[in-house]
Enzyme design. Structure first.
Site, short mmCIF file in Angstrom:
data_model
loop_
_atom_site.label_atom_id
_atom_site.label_comp_id
_atom_site.label_asym_id
_atom_site.label_seq_id
_atom_site.Cartn_x
_atom_site.Cartn_y
_atom_site.Cartn_z
CG HIS A 188 58.82 45.71 85.64
ND1 HIS A 188 57.61 45.11 85.90
CD2 HIS A 188 59.63 44.74 85.17
CE1 HIS A 188 57.69 43.82 85.58
NE2 HIS A 188 58.90 43.58 85.12
CB CYS A 235 55.68 35.30 83.20
SG CYS A 235 56.61 36.82 83.48
CB THR A 289 63.20 37.31 80.88
OG1 THR A 289 62.01 37.15 81.65
CG2 THR A 289 63.29 36.17 79.87
CD GLN A 293 58.70 38.90 92.52
OE1 GLN A 293 58.19 39.64 93.36
NE2 GLN A 293 58.26 38.85 91.28
#
Length: 393
Positions: free
Chosen positions: A201, A324, A72, A179
């Site tokens: 992560h 999210c 983000t 991704q």
């Protein structure tokens, strides 16, 4: 009860090698990389080593890597930083309707500052059309930001073709590859992008760490202030343990990427084939140009949230879309953009495969899911109405 984790698109478990590499830097090795003494110099060396590993993984140069807190923040630095730096050249940005909210919300914030944003449509498979991008470009366009692979439906965009269109007009191109990095082969030079976002992560590294690739010569204005770290693009003391963890995680992930793609795709296809045997189920996303570990289906006449709760009671973790937006009751903006109706969008289910999954996990899901769907549909007045209508006909 068997436990099956199939939500690796939301986050992944940290690898043992990553944890072991980070441990010495959580307590005993505590220096600040910006300090001039030996404690600081030692930490800077480790940060530089991690930067080298990230650069090698992307096909970039170490000086082109900026450490951030995650995908983000990388997206915000890229989108808002480029727009504000180039605002004297133009005020038009192009993105797609199916971006992660990290990119969409950054674009909407820029609209409040007077920038104009074009949100490109996608087809029924979630694919952006290169011709639509060509048509959307104006003499005011300064930035194109389109994700590499969609986090919900897994569709992989033709980034190389799209970036070439932007280059013809000397327009900066950013892609959110959160991704795909570590889960799908990629090289920034082959993609032709100027900026690329990634997150630790998502590739079995720690949370709270990411990186932004910034091609040499790309103009980006800082959006936060307070220090000179990371070429002033991400001021603040570096998260040394997480940076080291990211370096180890991405090195391992890229080394094993081809093996992972083959394994994940095999499990994915078995899962898709099994789920599609259930009546009134359809696959969302591109049938072939999709992430090797992504399964996204719409199961009509049931609510996605009910499915998830019942799967959880059987030890299976999936999702109904992006983690999210899991607190939102609104149907997925991605599925709506792909043309799904309200019922199908609300009945969506996403499984994302990772390192720890095997065929037995898939067999267990395929054993449990049909019974759950059947039971939920028996409680659905819409389903009963459908059955009654079919009997009448």
């Amino acid at each position: 009860m068997r436990k099956v984790y199939l939500d690796h698109g939301a986050t992944t478990p940290m690898r043992d090698e990553v944890f072991e590499a980070m441990k010495p830097f959580l307590k005993d090795n505590f220096g600040n990389p910006s300090s001039l003494h030996s404690f600081g110099r030692e930490m800077k060396k480790h940060v530089d080593d991690a930067r080298e590993k990230v650069a090698v993984a992307l096909g970039a140069k170490p000086e082109e890597i900026v450490f951030t807190s995650g995908g983000t923040e990388s997206d915000n630095i890229a989108i808002q930083g480029v727009a504000r730096r180039l605002k004297n050249k133009g005020n038009h940005i192009i993105t797609s309707q199916i971006e992660h909210h990290a990119a969409l919300d950054a674009c909407k914030a820029l609209e409040d500052e007077g920038f104009e944003v074009t949100y490109l449509p996608v087809d029924e498979n979630g694919m952006v059309s290169p011709s639509d991008l060509k048509d959307a470009i104006t003499d005011q366009t300064i930035l194109v930001t389109i994700m590499h692979a969609n986090n919900e439906v897994g569709t992989i965009q033709p980034i190389k073709e799209l970036s070439e269109i932007a280059k013809e007009k000397d327009i900066t191109f950013h892609t959110d590859a959160v991704q795909t990095v570590g889960n799908y082969p990629l090289d920034v030079n082959d993609l032709g992008v100027d900026l690329l976002s990634l997150s630790g992560h998502k590739l079995n590294g720690p949370k709270g760490i990411g990186a932004l690739y910034v091609k040499k010569g790309t103009k980006v204005k800082r959006i936060t202030h307070g220090g000179s770290q990371e070429k002033k693009l991400r001021p603040g003391t570096e998260n040394v343990p997480a940076i080291i963890g990211l370096g180890v995680a991405i090195e391992l992930a890229v080394k094993e990427v081809n093996e992972k793609v083959e394994k994940y795709a095999c499990l994915r296809d078995k899962l898709i084939d099994g789920i599609l045997k259930i009546e009134d189920v359809k696959l969302n996303g591109h049938p072939t140009k999709r992430l090797p570990g992504n399964v996204n289906v719409s199961i009509d006449y049931v609510e996605g949230e009910s499915l998830l709760l019942n799967l959880d009671m059987k030890g299976i973790a999936g999702s109904s879309g992006s983690a999210c937006t899991s607190g939102s009751l609104e149907p997925s903006h991605v599925l709506k953009a792909m043309g799904l109706d309200h019922q199908s969008a609300h009945g969506s289910l996403r499984f994302t495969i990772g390192r720890g999954n095997n065929e037995e996990d898939i067999d267990y899901v395929l054993e449990v899911l049909p019974e759950i769907v059947s039971r939920l549909r028996e409680m659905s007045s819409v389903w009963k109405g459908k059955e009654a209508a079919e009997k009448k006909n």
